[in-house]
Design an enzyme around this catalytic site. Structure first.
Site, mmCIF file in Angstrom:
data_model
loop_
_atom_site.group_PDB
_atom_site.id
_atom_site.type_symbol
_atom_site.label_atom_id
_atom_site.label_comp_id
_atom_site.label_asym_id
_atom_site.label_seq_id
_atom_site.Cartn_x
_atom_site.Cartn_y
_atom_site.Cartn_z
ATOM 1 C CE LYS A 25 -6.950 15.202 -6.558
ATOM 2 N NZ LYS A 25 -8.252 14.700 -6.089
ATOM 3 C CD GLU A 65 -19.914 4.353 -6.824
ATOM 4 O OE1 GLU A 65 -19.380 5.394 -7.248
ATOM 5 O OE2 GLU A 65 -19.271 3.293 -6.616
ATOM 6 N NE ARG A 82 -17.983 1.964 -9.179
ATOM 7 C CZ ARG A 82 -16.700 1.735 -9.435
ATOM 8 N NH1 ARG A 82 -16.227 1.933 -10.655
ATOM 9 N NH2 ARG A 82 -15.887 1.317 -8.490
#
Length: 640
Positions: free
Chosen positions: A285, A371, A399
């Site tokens: 990253k 979630e 969600r």
């Protein structure tokens, strides 16, 4: 000011068709130029940086090997897509990222034929890619689907649900796992690349297919043993047994920055008769930009910054950020209450849970991009006598709505929902706007729903939620900094369902919920200047309503206007229902509800977004004056 990077090769590429005209030996230079262009673009616009830098070579290789847009490239967590946008005809607009009228920070179907599926929430790519692959199969059309999933998205159950059904797609579906945290397995240099090329080669795949046909003649029992032996032998060397069990042919891990490794594997998989295939690539990253490599979390999403030094543009000092107010308040409360826990779904710093975790690491839980699990986990904690706070963005809590209903509300469990990013969110646009939580929570029995008007109110609401044990309770607050009010030394426990009068008047009543209170007060000043005596109430609660306060205002004022940062069906709908049930409109009372429009608003400066939505002070004044014009008793005053 920095000058734009020199990009002579990238300047010749407007679409992937141009890219495919290049010799493979030129792709290293192209990738370097693409990375430099992305860094420069994000430095001027702000946006997501680290994830895109990590997939520069991967994006280049995919577009070079596959026939996009006929082959469908679906990104997961679309903030990886900036290099993709540059290579697909949008380079001339790349410096408008996340600005009003500019490019979205995510993939977006209406923006380009190269964006076949919008992605801003995570873990959707494999499901969508499977849909494209099966559709082509049913239609008898050519074309593959390539799903690039990473940046933590594999922590969500939806990815595995999709993989469990992916076998039907055959070789039309290719999943590329972008492992940018080395959370599964690191690449092992040349040996890893050699093995990846070998197991993806047509010769190896052909032998495996032939062995399968021979085994069918020998009988399933014999083949079963051979198959398992081959699978686990390969798994011991290359990893991926779990993916094989889900029906994928696993290839990897390979270095996602080495084009000489990537391209042969992608070509082998493209031409393979086997499938579906999962290619495991390992990337860094922030690759190629030292500040981002050294601090991937801080350079995940950035404001404008100086390319040379990496120094970010600083916000003017002032009021604290709402998420920090929440996190610090909760940490202090937990100092004296060992039942308080905090749960976040992969957003510790975004929700302020990182502040809590520093003080109480054993009671802070980051469940990843999950979630649904996070909400039910909180329900279990509550059922066992703890005081859990589920700190989740409004848009992400959507969600887990089934879990909110069935695991929390029906069982009346005292889970505390700290709902960040409530209302409009500026540069992240419609996919991240917290537009619906008032509506989808206040409709549920047993729920208490609060909205903080400012940072001081957020302190009080955090404490109120901690002390409330009679069922689920939620409090919402926006993105960004507070309004600069004096912070309380000691939090106040609010009486459930009771609002507060901020200004007393006699003709107009503005009922505000949330941080539109400042605009309501501004509107009240404008109305007073027109001779219209105006009351302003901060209702604090969308549920239960302060029926005594609302009834008093409705029976003593000529016009009542509700103002909220939420979609239709929220506060205004509940106030109208109360007025209808009690017959409060029978005497000519004018009620107007102000809310977010029935539309998905694109990214822009938040102030402009609220003006567009008709939720600023001027719009409130216009709403009041229009209501008076329909009431003959108020015509002259409205014209004053």
């Amino acid at each position: 000011m920095t000058t734009r990077p020199d990009t002579p090769l990238l300047d010749t590429v407007d679409t992937p068709a141009d890219l495919r005209k290049l010799d493979q030996s030129q792709l290293r230079q192209l990738s370097d130029e693409l990375r430099a262009e992305m860094i420069d673009a994000v430095s001027t616009s702000g946006g997501h940086l680290g994830s895109g830098l990590g997939v520069v070579e991967l994006t280049t290789a995919i577009h070079y090997v596959f026939n996009t847009p006929d082959d469908k490239l679906v990104f997961d967590v679309g903030h990886q897509c900036y290099p993709h946008k540059i290579l697909t005809g949008r380079r001339d607009r790349i410096r408008t990222l996340r600005q009003g009228g500019g490019l979205s920070g995510f993939t977006k179907r209406s923006e380009s034929e190269y964006d076949p599926f919008g992605a801003a929430h995570s873990s959707t790519s494999i499901s969508a890619g499977l849909g494209f692959a099966i559709a082509n199969k049913l239609k008898g059309q050519p074309g593959k689907a390539i799903a690039v999933i990473g940046d933590g998205a594999m922590s969500a159950g939806m990815a595995y649900e999709a993989m469990n059904n992916a076998e039907q797609a055959g070789n039309r579906l290719i999943v590329i796992l972008n492992d940018n945290d080395m959370s599964i397995a690191p690449p092992v240099g040349g040996l890893s690349a050699y093995l990846a090329r070998m197991v993806s080669s047509s010769e190896y795949l052909g032998l495996r297919s032939m062995a399968s046909k021979i085994a069918k003649k020998l009988g399933r029992r014999v083949w079963g043993g051979l198959e398992k032996a081959e699978e686990y032998a390969r798994g011991m060397v290359t990893g991926g047994t779990m993916f094989e069990e889900l029906g994928f042919y696993y290839v990897g891990p390979i270095d996602g920055h080495n084009l000489d490794h990537l391209i042969p594997v992608l070509e082998n998989v493209r031409d393979s008769e086997q499938g579906p295939v999962l290619i495991h690539v390992v990337t860094t990253k922030g690759k190629g930009y030292q500040p981002a490599e050294e601090s991937a979390d801080k350079y995940h999403g950035v404001p404008k910054f100086d390319v040379v030094t990496g120094e970010k543009a600083k916000s003017a000092p002032g009021a604290p950020a709402y998420q920090n107010v929440f996190g610090e308040t909760l940490a202090k409360l937990a100092d004296t209450d060992d039942r308080i826990c905090a749960i976040t779904a992969a957003m510790p710093s975004g929700t302020g849970v990182d502040k809590f975790a520093q003080a109480h690491p054993d009671r802070a839980f980051d469940v990843g991009i999950a979630e649904q699990h996070g909400v039910t986990f909180a329900a279990g904690l509550a059922a066992q006598g703890m005081r859990p706070f589920a700190a989740i963005y409004s848009t992400f809590l959507q969600r887990a709505y089934d879990q909110v209903v069935h695991d929390v509300a029906i069982q009346n469990l005292p889970v505390r929902f700290a709902i960040d990013r409530a209302g409009l969110v500026g540069a992240d646009g419609s996919t991240h706007a917290g537009s619906f939580d008032i509506t989808y929570l206040a409709t549920l029995p047993n729920f208490v729903v609060m909205a903080a008007a400012d940072e001081a109110e957020l302190v009080h609401m955090t404490y109120t939620a901690a002390e409330y044990d009679d069922g689920p309770i939620a409090f919402r607050y926006p993105r960004g900094n507070g309004v600069g009010v004096e912070m309380p030394e000691t939090p106040q426990k609010l009486e459930i369902g009771k609002g507060r009068m901020v200004k007393e008047g006699s003709k107009i009543a503005l009922l505000s919920l949330g941080t539109r209170l400042a605009e309501a007060m501004d509107a009240a000043e404008q109305l007073e200047a027109k001779g219209l005596s105006t009351s302003v109430a901060d209702l604090r609660f969308a549920k239960p309503l302060d029926t005594d306060l609302i009834r008093r205002l409705m029976t003593t004022h000529e016009v009542v206007v509700t103002v909220e940062e939420g979609a239709i069906g929220g506060l205004g709908a509940h106030v109208l229902t109360m007025a209808s049930d009690e017959g409060l409109t029978d005497g000519g009372l004018k009620i107007r509800t102000m809310r977010l429009p029935d539309a998905f608003q694109d990214q822009d400066d938040p102030k402009k977004q609220y003006a567009e939505a008709g939720l600023d002070a001027d719009a409130i004044v216009d709403t009041v004056l229009n209501a008076l014009r329909h009431n003959s008793a108020g015509v002259e005053e409205a014209r004053a």
